[in-house]
Design an enzyme around this catalytic site. Structure first.
Site, PDB file in Angstrom:
ATOM      1  CG  HIS A  54     100.989 -29.556  15.687  1.00  0.00           C
ATOM      2  ND1 HIS A  54     101.548 -28.312  15.864  1.00  0.00           N
ATOM      3  CD2 HIS A  54     100.333 -29.847  16.838  1.00  0.00           C
ATOM      4  CE1 HIS A  54     101.270 -27.876  17.083  1.00  0.00           C
ATOM      5  NE2 HIS A  54     100.516 -28.787  17.699  1.00  0.00           N
ATOM      6  CG  LEU A 144      88.095 -23.572  21.731  1.00  0.00           C
ATOM      7  CD1 LEU A 144      86.873 -23.365  22.617  1.00  0.00           C
ATOM      8  CD2 LEU A 144      88.062 -24.971  21.120  1.00  0.00           C
ATOM      9  CB  SER A 147      93.305 -14.764  16.255  1.00  0.00           C
ATOM     10  OG  SER A 147      93.813 -16.038  16.016  1.00  0.00           O
ATOM     11  CG  ASP A 202      93.280 -21.986  13.341  1.00  0.00           C
ATOM     12  OD1 ASP A 202      93.106 -23.212  13.282  1.00  0.00           O
ATOM     13  OD2 ASP A 202      94.086 -21.462  14.123  1.00  0.00           O
TER      14      ASP A 202
END
Ligand code: GLA
Length: 416
Positions: A54, A144, A147, A202
């Site tokens: 985070h 994981l 998207s 990501d």
């Protein structure tokens, strides 16, 4: 219980299975959209984050790596000026000569977000029309990054189909220029089209991932480098609780909003302070008396995780993998007690894993609230880990967790 297959053969086995699956995907493309030119096959991995939980949306550093699972896409031009999209994993086919400008709520919103950028920029081949069929073996909603994986796979396929050179086969890597383009296109698709204010970790982890390396990414200025992990000796395991976190978007957004509120209370007039992680820790410590209990906890996690992640990187670079592992477990404790994003399932898996000799550290990965834990371990500890987490999880929740190991997954590439 039969022992798990040896890691080496299972990574090679996964690659073989991927090639086999690619043949099915190319067949599916013919079944859906008829005969046409031969399909090309592209792959983008998922990711697991080991440190920096985070921190991306707070401008701190993160240390993710690609996993050996991901998205596969079969692609070919159709010469009809139409975009046709199907998936082996999700219902619904898209077939139109125009791309919707708003979200439909279907799975194909993600690839459409990437395709729209190609059309808008009038990239070579973008008006001829394309057929894309998606598949893969990345669990959806398990933390994981499915998207970012589908967005990067789409972007790679479009670069490949526009005649640009993309990495061919698992031994080739995405270069820095193409890597950053893939990252930008994936981010733009998710933020601009789908409307998710996701952090940058990501797409960076998926687009720039390299086997056997963690990506060190400073989300403040996007500087990054690859830090090797000795995968001859150590493994990264992922243990899946089987709990999916579709309902957790609200709790994730709440954490983002709390960090923004904390930053508002702590920021100075110094314009160079753009993120919570830019605020000196001492200022947070001095402000403790005036903050709500909730913001004190959130801040304790963010400032503690920032220090832990820097220390973890130093440890890894020095070859102190055990020190890196201890930072992972401390990160979990902070996520559990201060950031409050863990669950009994995740805690049970972390406690069971860290009690196994040869396990160096473990924590929840992704946003939390379900999904997976990540474990760093010596190779020899693999069998005992599988048994220990299985035993603890069955005893408490009456079902088996799924455990997998990665020596560092492949980056994005075209299947040769
Ligand atoms: C989710 C988000 C990431 C990151 C993590 C927490 O996975 O998609 O951007 O914020 O949570 O580290």
């Amino acid at each position: 219980m039969p022992p798990p297959p040896p890691i080496e053969s299972s990574v090679a086995g996964r690659r073989d299975a991927r090639r086999q699956y690619a043949v099915e995907l190319a067949d599916a493309l013919r079944v859906h959209f008829g005969d046409g030119p031969a399909a090309r096959l592209f792959f983008a991995p998922g990711r697991v984050n080991l440190m920096g939980a985070h921190l991306d949306y707070n401008g701190g550093p993160v240390m993710p790596m690609p996993v050996d699972r991901g998205t596969l896409v079969a692609a070919r031009p159709n010469g009809l000026g139409r975009v046709r999209l199907a998936s082996l994993r999700e219902p619904g086919v898209f077939d139109s000569d125009a791309l919707p400008t708003t979200v439909t709520g279907a799975w194909y919103d993600y690839p459409i977000g990437v395709l729209a950028q190609y059309r808008a920029a009038d990239r070579p081949g973008s008006s001829e029309g394309l057929d894309l069929v998606f598949g893969g073996d990345l669990p959806i909603g398990a933390g994981l990054s499915s998207s970012a994986s589908i967005c990067v796979a789409t972007a790679l396929a479009l670069h490949g189909c526009s005649g640009e050179r993309v990495p061919l086969g698992t031994a080739e890597r995405v270069g820095p220029k193409l890597g950053l383009q893939l990252v930008e296109e994936a981010l733009q698709a998710e933020r601009g089209h789908v409307g998710v204010q996701c952090g940058i970790m990501d797409p960076f982890a998926v687009g720039l991932g390299r086997p056997g390396h963690l990506l060190w990414l400073d989300c403040r200025d996007r500087s990054h480098e690859h830090v090797p992990l000795d995968t001859e000796r150590y493994l990264v395991g992922i243990v899946d609780t089987g709990v999916r976190r579709e309902l957790a978007a609200g709790a994730f957004n709440e954490r983002v909003a709390q960090c923004a509120a904390l930053f508002d209370q702590l920021r100075s007039t110094d314009a160079s302070e753009a993120w919570l992680c830019d605020v000196p820790r001492a200022r947070f410590d001095d402000a403790l008396g005036g903050l709500s209990d909730e913001l004190v906890r959130r801040g304790r996690h963010v400032f503690g995780e920032l220090e832990r992640t820097h220390a973890a990187r130093t440890a890894l670079v020095r070859g102190d993998v055990a020190g890196f592992g201890r930072a992972m477990t401390a990160s979990h404790e902070s996520l559990r007690d201060d950031y409050q994003v863990s669950t009994p399932e995740l805690d049970t898996l972390v406690d069971a894993a860290t009690a196994v000799p040869g396990v160096l550290g473990s924590r929840l990965t992704g946003a939390g609230f379900g999904g997976c834990t990540v474990v760093l371990l010596e190779r020899e500890a693999r069998d005992e880990l599988v048994e220990a987490v299985g035993r603890a999880y069955r005893a408490r929740f009456g079902r088996e967790p799924v455990t997998e190991f990665f020596g560092g997954g492949d980056g994005p590439h075209e299947l040769g």
